[in-house]
Design a protein around this motif. Structure first.
Motif, short mmCIF file in Angstrom:
data_model
loop_
_atom_site.label_atom_id
_atom_site.label_comp_id
_atom_site.label_asym_id
_atom_site.label_seq_id
_atom_site.Cartn_x
_atom_site.Cartn_y
_atom_site.Cartn_z
N ILE A 250 0.44 -1.24 0.03
CA ILE A 250 -0.37 -0.08 -0.51
C ILE A 250 0.66 1.36 -0.11
O ILE A 250 0.39 1.91 -0.99
N GLY A 251 1.99 1.28 0.80
CA GLY A 251 2.94 2.44 1.02
C GLY A 251 3.49 2.68 -0.16
O GLY A 251 3.42 3.66 -1.00
N LEU A 252 4.20 1.81 -1.02
CA LEU A 252 4.39 1.34 -2.33
C LEU A 252 3.14 2.21 -4.07
O LEU A 252 3.89 3.38 -4.63
N LEU A 253 2.11 1.61 -3.51
CA LEU A 253 1.30 2.36 -4.33
C LEU A 253 0.78 3.49 -4.31
O LEU A 253 1.02 4.39 -4.86
N GLY A 254 0.69 4.34 -3.29
CA GLY A 254 0.67 5.40 -3.01
C GLY A 254 1.74 6.14 -3.59
O GLY A 254 1.66 7.19 -3.77
N SER A 255 3.81 6.09 -3.30
CA SER A 255 4.43 6.84 -3.26
C SER A 255 3.91 7.19 -5.39
O SER A 255 4.33 8.03 -5.87
N LEU A 256 3.93 5.29 -5.91
CA LEU A 256 3.98 6.07 -7.23
C LEU A 256 2.45 6.70 -7.36
O LEU A 256 2.72 7.52 -8.35
N ALA A 257 1.08 6.21 -6.98
CA ALA A 257 0.09 6.99 -7.69
C ALA A 257 0.66 8.96 -7.16
O ALA A 257 0.45 9.77 -7.84
N LYS A 258 1.61 8.78 -6.29
CA LYS A 258 2.09 10.69 -5.97
C LYS A 258 2.37 11.19 -6.97
O LYS A 258 2.54 11.96 -7.24
N GLN A 259 3.70 10.25 -7.94
CA GLN A 259 4.65 10.37 -8.57
C GLN A 259 4.27 11.04 -9.38
O GLN A 259 4.06 11.12 -10.66
N LEU A 260 2.88 9.85 -10.42
CA LEU A 260 2.00 9.79 -11.11
C LEU A 260 1.56 10.67 -11.13
O LEU A 260 1.41 11.74 -12.70
N GLY A 261 0.39 11.45 -10.87
CA GLY A 261 -0.32 12.58 -10.82
C GLY A 261 -1.49 11.71 -11.23
O GLY A 261 -1.52 10.91 -12.19
N PHE A 262 -2.40 13.13 -11.72
CA PHE A 262 -3.68 12.37 -12.08
C PHE A 262 -3.92 12.44 -13.34
O PHE A 262 -4.05 11.37 -14.49
N VAL A 263 -3.03 13.12 -13.54
CA VAL A 263 -2.24 13.67 -15.80
C VAL A 263 -1.99 11.92 -16.19
O VAL A 263 -1.90 11.20 -17.02
N GLY A 264 -1.20 11.68 -15.21
CA GLY A 264 0.49 10.69 -15.19
C GLY A 264 -0.65 9.34 -15.55
O GLY A 264 0.24 8.34 -15.93
N SER A 265 -1.34 9.91 -14.08
CA SER A 265 -2.12 7.55 -14.39
C SER A 265 -2.81 6.96 -15.34
O SER A 265 -3.06 5.79 -15.55
N PHE A 266 -2.97 8.37 -16.43
CA PHE A 266 -4.12 7.85 -17.38
C PHE A 266 -2.63 7.71 -18.72
O PHE A 266 -3.47 7.93 -20.07
N ALA A 267 -1.65 7.57 -18.62
CA ALA A 267 -0.97 7.83 -19.42
C ALA A 267 -0.59 6.18 -20.71
O ALA A 267 -1.35 5.65 -19.78
N GLY A 268 -0.78 6.43 -22.13
CA GLY A 268 -1.12 5.07 -22.50
C GLY A 268 -3.12 4.87 -22.75
O GLY A 268 -3.17 4.07 -23.39
N LEU A 269 -3.92 5.92 -22.27
CA LEU A 269 -5.55 5.76 -22.40
C LEU A 269 -5.96 5.58 -23.83
O LEU A 269 -6.40 4.79 -24.16
N PRO A 270 -4.93 6.69 -25.01
CA PRO A 270 -5.99 5.85 -26.41
C PRO A 270 -5.41 4.36 -26.65
O PRO A 270 -6.33 3.95 -26.87
N THR A 271 -3.84 4.44 -26.56
CA THR A 271 -3.98 2.87 -26.62
C THR A 271 -4.30 2.07 -26.33
O THR A 271 -5.62 1.26 -26.80
N ARG A 272 -4.97 2.59 -24.73
CA ARG A 272 -5.84 1.31 -24.02
C ARG A 272 -7.26 1.56 -24.44
O ARG A 272 -7.63 -0.07 -24.46
N LEU A 273 -7.87 2.30 -24.74
CA LEU A 273 -8.89 2.07 -25.64
C LEU A 273 -9.29 1.53 -26.89
O LEU A 273 -9.83 0.89 -27.10
N VAL A 274 -8.34 1.69 -27.49
CA VAL A 274 -8.17 1.15 -28.44
C VAL A 274 -8.09 -0.29 -28.32
O VAL A 274 -9.08 -1.70 -28.86
N MET A 275 -7.15 -0.94 -27.40
CA MET A 275 -7.07 -2.23 -27.48
C MET A 275 -8.02 -2.72 -26.49
O MET A 275 -9.31 -3.57 -26.69
N VAL A 276 -9.10 -2.21 -25.42
CA VAL A 276 -10.01 -2.90 -24.49
C VAL A 276 -11.16 -3.15 -25.38
O VAL A 276 -11.74 -3.44 -24.75
N GLY A 277 -11.42 -1.44 -26.02
CA GLY A 277 -12.39 -1.88 -27.01
C GLY A 277 -12.81 -2.53 -27.56
O GLY A 277 -13.91 -3.81 -27.92
#
Length: 307
Positions: A250-277
């Motif tokens: 949980i601590g590692l996840l919190g640290s990584l989430a803080k590093q990524l930020g809101f925008v960073g957490s959605f990195a790769g979304l267009p590619t994933r929309l194609v893939m998952v859709g």
């Protein structure tokens, strides 16, 4: 009131087999897109030219074969997951209906879809997690090992069984919302799309059922991709990042989430929309086509015109 079919163990095994084939085939086919998506998530500085540009970078630097990195654990892991996901969803949906009674279930069908999808996915993730950890390690570290057996064996030998489940918490955060959105939106989208067709469902051709499955699956896939994207990014990161001494998952996840930020957490979304859709649409289509081929009984429908 619709007649509720009664299932045997053999029926559930057929649901599971159809789900395993649908998920294994589709995720396997999407391996090149998944490789690029994972690279973008793990190293957005290097892979910063969009989906097509990142494809070209991978091929130029490592050869076209690199796009199939992790194919073995992908097919094995998602076949297992698909069996639990689809077979479990049918099992738990039927269990809820039997427990509540059909009339009551009809009033709370969204809750039944959500609960069935969440419980099925929990068990599916227990089966998937070790193979997903192996896949991500192979994609993020191309020289780590040669294929599924080599990668799985090296992680087991050097890091122990527990290492396979370092990503279990984020995989739950990713997959359970993903699966809830996937099945809930699929069920409601299919009900909506069938409602547009004046012909009774039982009188429709198989090709029309296929069209509805494709459309409903695509709608569900887009919803599921957006809902689960932040956790998907965290999962890619956590399987590459070692914990600090004494640090919890949980601590590692919190640290990584803080590093990524809101925008960073959605990195790769267009590619994933194609893939998952695409893969979600194909999964429901394959699943719907295989059920009659395997002589499965119809899925339980809760009110409306069904799917």
């Amino acid at each position: 009131m619709s007649a509720v079919p009664q299932y045997t163990v053999s029926d559930y095994s057929k649901f599971a087999l159809a789900g395993a084939i649908g998920c294994g085939v589709t995720h396997g086919a999407m391996t090149p897109i998944d490789v690029v998506k994972t690279r973008i998530q793990l190293d957005p500085v290097t892979y910063n030219k969009g989906t097509i540009g990142s494809f070209r970078q991978v091929i130029a630097n490592e050869g076209a074969g690199a796009l199939l990195t992790g194919l073995g654990p992908t097919v094995a892991g998602y076949s297992l997951q698909g069996a639990f996901k689809f077979g479990g969803y049918e099992l738990f949906k039927k269990t809820f209906i039997d427990f509540l009674g059909y009339e009551t279930a009809s009033k709370y069908k969204n809750s039944i879809y959500i609960g069935s999808a969440a419980i099925a996915e929990f068990f599916a993730d227990i089966a998937l997690c070790p193979l997903e950890a192996t896949r991500i390690r192979l994609v993020s570290q191309p020289t780590f090992a040669n294929g599924l057996i080599g990668g799985f064996g090296r992680i087991l030998k050097e890091e122990g069984v527990g290492s396979f489940y370092n990503g279990f918490t984020p995989i739950l955060f990713k997959q359970i919302p993903y699966n809830i959105a996937k099945f809930l939106v699929y069920e409601r989208a299919a009900e909506l799309y069938y409602g547009f067709i004046p012909t009774k469902k039982s009188e429709l051709s198989q090709s029309m059922h296929t069209v509805v499955n494709l459309a409903s699956g695509l709608t569900a896939g887009f919803a599921a991709a957006i809902v689960s994207q932040p956790a998907d990014t965290l999962l890619s990161k956590v399987n590459k990042t070692k914990k600090a001494p004494g640090q919890s998952t949980i601590g590692l996840l919190g640290s990584l989430a803080k590093q990524l930020g809101f925008v960073g957490s959605f990195a790769g979304l267009p590619t994933r929309l194609v893939m998952v859709g695409t893969l979600t649409s194909l999964q429901f289509t394959i699943y719907g086509s295989l059920k009659p081929a395997l002589n499965c009984p119809p899925s339980v429908e809760i009110g409306g015109k069904g799917h």
